[in-house]
Design an enzyme around this catalytic site. Structure first.
Site, PDB file in Angstrom:
ATOM      1  CE  LYS A  90      -1.602   0.020 -10.059  1.00 44.08           C
ATOM      2  NZ  LYS A  90      -2.610  -0.935 -10.571  1.00 44.08           N
ATOM      3  CD  GLN A 111      -6.570  -0.649  -4.002  1.00 44.33           C
ATOM      4  OE1 GLN A 111      -7.389  -1.549  -3.974  1.00 44.33           O
ATOM      5  NE2 GLN A 111      -5.274  -0.875  -4.014  1.00 44.33           N
ATOM      6  CE  LYS A 114      -5.203  -1.920  -0.409  1.00 49.02           C
ATOM      7  NZ  LYS A 114      -5.381  -3.294  -0.903  1.00 49.02           N
ATOM      8  CE  LYS A 126     -10.079  -4.043  -5.587  1.00 46.66           C
ATOM      9  NZ  LYS A 126      -8.830  -4.198  -4.798  1.00 46.66           N
ATOM     10  N   GLY A 165      -4.967  -6.824 -11.064  1.00 50.95           N
ATOM     11  CA  GLY A 165      -5.770  -7.986 -10.703  1.00 50.95           C
ATOM     12  C   GLY A 165      -6.331  -7.888  -9.303  1.00 50.95           C
ATOM     13  CG  ASP A 166      -9.099  -7.829  -5.806  1.00 46.40           C
ATOM     14  OD1 ASP A 166      -8.344  -7.169  -5.086  1.00 46.40           O
ATOM     15  OD2 ASP A 166     -10.083  -8.453  -5.347  1.00 46.40           O
ATOM     16  CG  ASN A 241      -1.101 -13.681  -6.149  1.00 47.70           C
ATOM     17  OD1 ASN A 241      -1.000 -12.603  -5.598  1.00 47.70           O
ATOM     18  ND2 ASN A 241      -0.147 -14.186  -6.903  1.00 47.70           N
ATOM     19  CB  SER A 381       0.779  -2.227  -8.764  1.00 46.45           C
ATOM     20  OG  SER A 381       0.218  -3.498  -8.932  1.00 46.45           O
TER      21      SER A 381
HETATM   22  N1  GLU Z   1      -6.034  -5.837  -5.885  1.00 43.13           N
HETATM   23  C1  GLU Z   1      -4.841  -5.526  -5.156  1.00 43.13           C
HETATM   24  C2  GLU Z   1      -5.164  -4.625  -3.991  1.00 43.13           C
HETATM   25  O1  GLU Z   1      -6.205  -4.721  -3.437  1.00 43.13           O
HETATM   26  C3  GLU Z   1      -3.784  -4.944  -6.066  1.00 43.13           C
HETATM   27  C4  GLU Z   1      -4.150  -3.643  -6.685  1.00 43.13           C
HETATM   28  C5  GLU Z   1      -3.099  -3.111  -7.627  1.00 43.13           C
HETATM   29  O2  GLU Z   1      -2.018  -3.668  -7.733  1.00 43.13           O
HETATM   30  O3  GLU Z   1      -3.399  -2.087  -8.268  1.00 43.13           O
HETATM   31  O4  GLU Z   1      -4.401  -3.805  -3.545  1.00 43.13           O
END
Ligand code: GLU
Length: 449
Positions: A90, A111, A114, A126, A165-166, A241, A381
């Site tokens: 994810k 990620q 996190k 990612k 998104g990012d 955002n 998400s």
């Molecule tokens: N790009 C955002 C992040 O760095 C959202 C990632 C997501 O919602 O999967 O966490």
């Protein structure tokens, strides 16, 4: 430093000299893990750390698209499926010209920790492309997104890998990507992407979630420091955002965001970005595709500082919310000299390791790490994925309450993890340890591969 940890950091640096961002995050995260790794000699026996710094899978693909003049362009697409031990991969898609393997791996690695920290069942991934969305027409964006998904659709799915998104990839792009996925697969699997529009399975509060979550996290820090958010001034960076969400929530709670930044410089608005008109203008600026923050200064008659960063402005709280390595040593020194009490990272790895260490060494500065602070975005998400799989729609209040709860838990788990490991009140190490422990447990239980 623990010899095993050190050997892994050195090995990564030696193997990937051309991936500085990835080496930086590996060093930052692993160097927090000393007490845990010392307590668990079995980790070294199965070489857990070297496995953790190696993406499970990472690939590139060709993305060819046609501009409005009929010319063809070729970009590189990426997906890094870093760690799937606790859930489907994810993480977002970044569309920016500087995207390269180092940026993809650093973001995928961050990620993983996190997502683990959210307590939800999501692995780390990612992706993105070196495509530059600046100045592109809507049709060009559509054609790019369709071509991108034509290559990616075979490798993702609601139980496999769920992009979002990012930077450079927002609600419009996710819509185009989902449309192409649906066309190619012939199924309505909307759990394959998050950050969707509400009409086809997006979650309420998802657009605001990263910014709101970071303010909820900040509230925890302030409360434990005997402070109230009301009346505080905040320096933000970026105007995308995330910064938009911070401005909205900070305004609601009586705090004031006084700086924004862009690739062209920063603006200082001493009254705060705190009226509906100003906050809405951030969205207009982003949608214009011009990527210039000066537009805000021109519109609202505030000062613009070309080519500069906002870190010399005297505020109560700094929230670097633009991009990686935005705050260097010279900026950190200005922040310390201004007696800024709260340094709350929001963008992924916005601080160089040297500047981060310097700020953490200041007795009067509280430092919070991005992988905890910005986790509300990906957590929401995951809530979107739950709604999609249940074929349900939760109300704004339900999602917001869950988001707040998740942010409180992330904060508490980070504080506890640091304390348990004899590190005192260390939000940075606490987040790394708490994120690590869950992934490490899952990997240990699933055998060696
Ligand atoms: N790009 C955002 C992040 O760095 C959202 C990632 C997501 O919602 O999967 O966490």
């Amino acid at each position: 430093m623990n010899a095993y940890i050190n050997s892994v950091i050195e090995r990564v640096k030696k193997k990937y000299p051309e991936q500085p961002e990835f080496c930086q995050t590996v060093e930052e995260v692993l160097s927090s893990l000393e007490p845990v790794v010392e307590r668990h000699p079995e980790y070294e026996k199965v070489d857990l750390l070297n496995r953790m710094v190696e993406p499970e899978r990472m690939f590139t693909f060709r993305v060819v698209w046609q501009d409005d003049n009929g010319n063809w362009h070729t970009n590189t697409g990426y997906r890094c499926q870093f760690n799937g031990a606790i859930g489907p991969y994810k993480g977002g898609l970044r569309f920016q010209p500087n995207v390269n393997p180092s940026i993809m791996k650093f973001l995928g690695f961050e990620q993983t920790f996190k997502n683990s920290l959210t307590g939800l069942p999501i692995g780390g991934g990612k992706g993105g492309s070196d495509f530059d969305p600046t100045g592109k027409s809507d049709d060009e964006i559509l054609r790019f997104c369709q071509s991108f998904m034509q290559a990616l659709y075979r490798y993702i799915g609601p139980d496999v890998d769920v992009p979002a998104g990012d930077m450079g990839c927002g609600g419009r792009e996710i819509g185009y990507l989902f449309g192409e996925y649906r066309r190619l697969k012939g199924v309505f699997e909307n759990g394959v992407l998050t950050g969707k529009g509400f009409s086809y399975g997006g979650s309420l509060i998802r657009p605001e979630a990263t910014g709101y979550g970071s303010v909820y996290y900040l509230e925890n820090v302030l409360r434990d420091d005997g402070q109230d958010i009301k009346g505080k001034t905040i320096a933000c960076a970026g105007f995308g955002n995330v910064t938009w969400g911070i401005c909205k929530k900070a305004t609601e709670l009586g705090a004031k965001v006084v700086t924004l930044s862009g690739p062209d410089g920063y603006v200082y608005d001493p009254d705060g970005v705190n009226t509906p008109e100003k906050i809405a203008y951030l969205v207009t600026m982003r949608n214009s595709g011009r990527n210039k923050v000066q537009d805000y200064a021109d519109k609202f008659g505030v000062e613009f500082f070309p080519g500069e960063k906002p870190w010399g402005v005297k505020v109560d709280i700094c929230m670097p919310s633009a991009m990686q390595n935005d705050v260097h040593m010279e900026d950190a020194k200005k922040i310390a000299a201004n007696h800024v009490r709260y340094y709350i990272e929001v963008a992924n790895m916005p601080t160089t390791n040297e500047a981060l260490r310097f700020l953490m060494d200041q007795d009067d500065i509280i430092v919070a790490p991005s992988k905890a602070v910005n986790a509300g975005g990906v957590a929401t998400s995951a809530l979107e994925m739950s709604q999609n799989s249940e074929r349900l729609v939760w109300t704004e209040e339900e999602v917001d309450a869950q988001l707040r709860n998740i942010m409180n838990t992330i904060y508490k788990n980070s504080v506890d993890a640091a304390k348990r490991n004899g590190l005192g009140y260390n939000l940075v190490a606490g987040a790394n340890i708490a994120g690590f422990e869950r992934v490490a447990d899952a990997m240990m239980q699933q055998g060696v591969f």
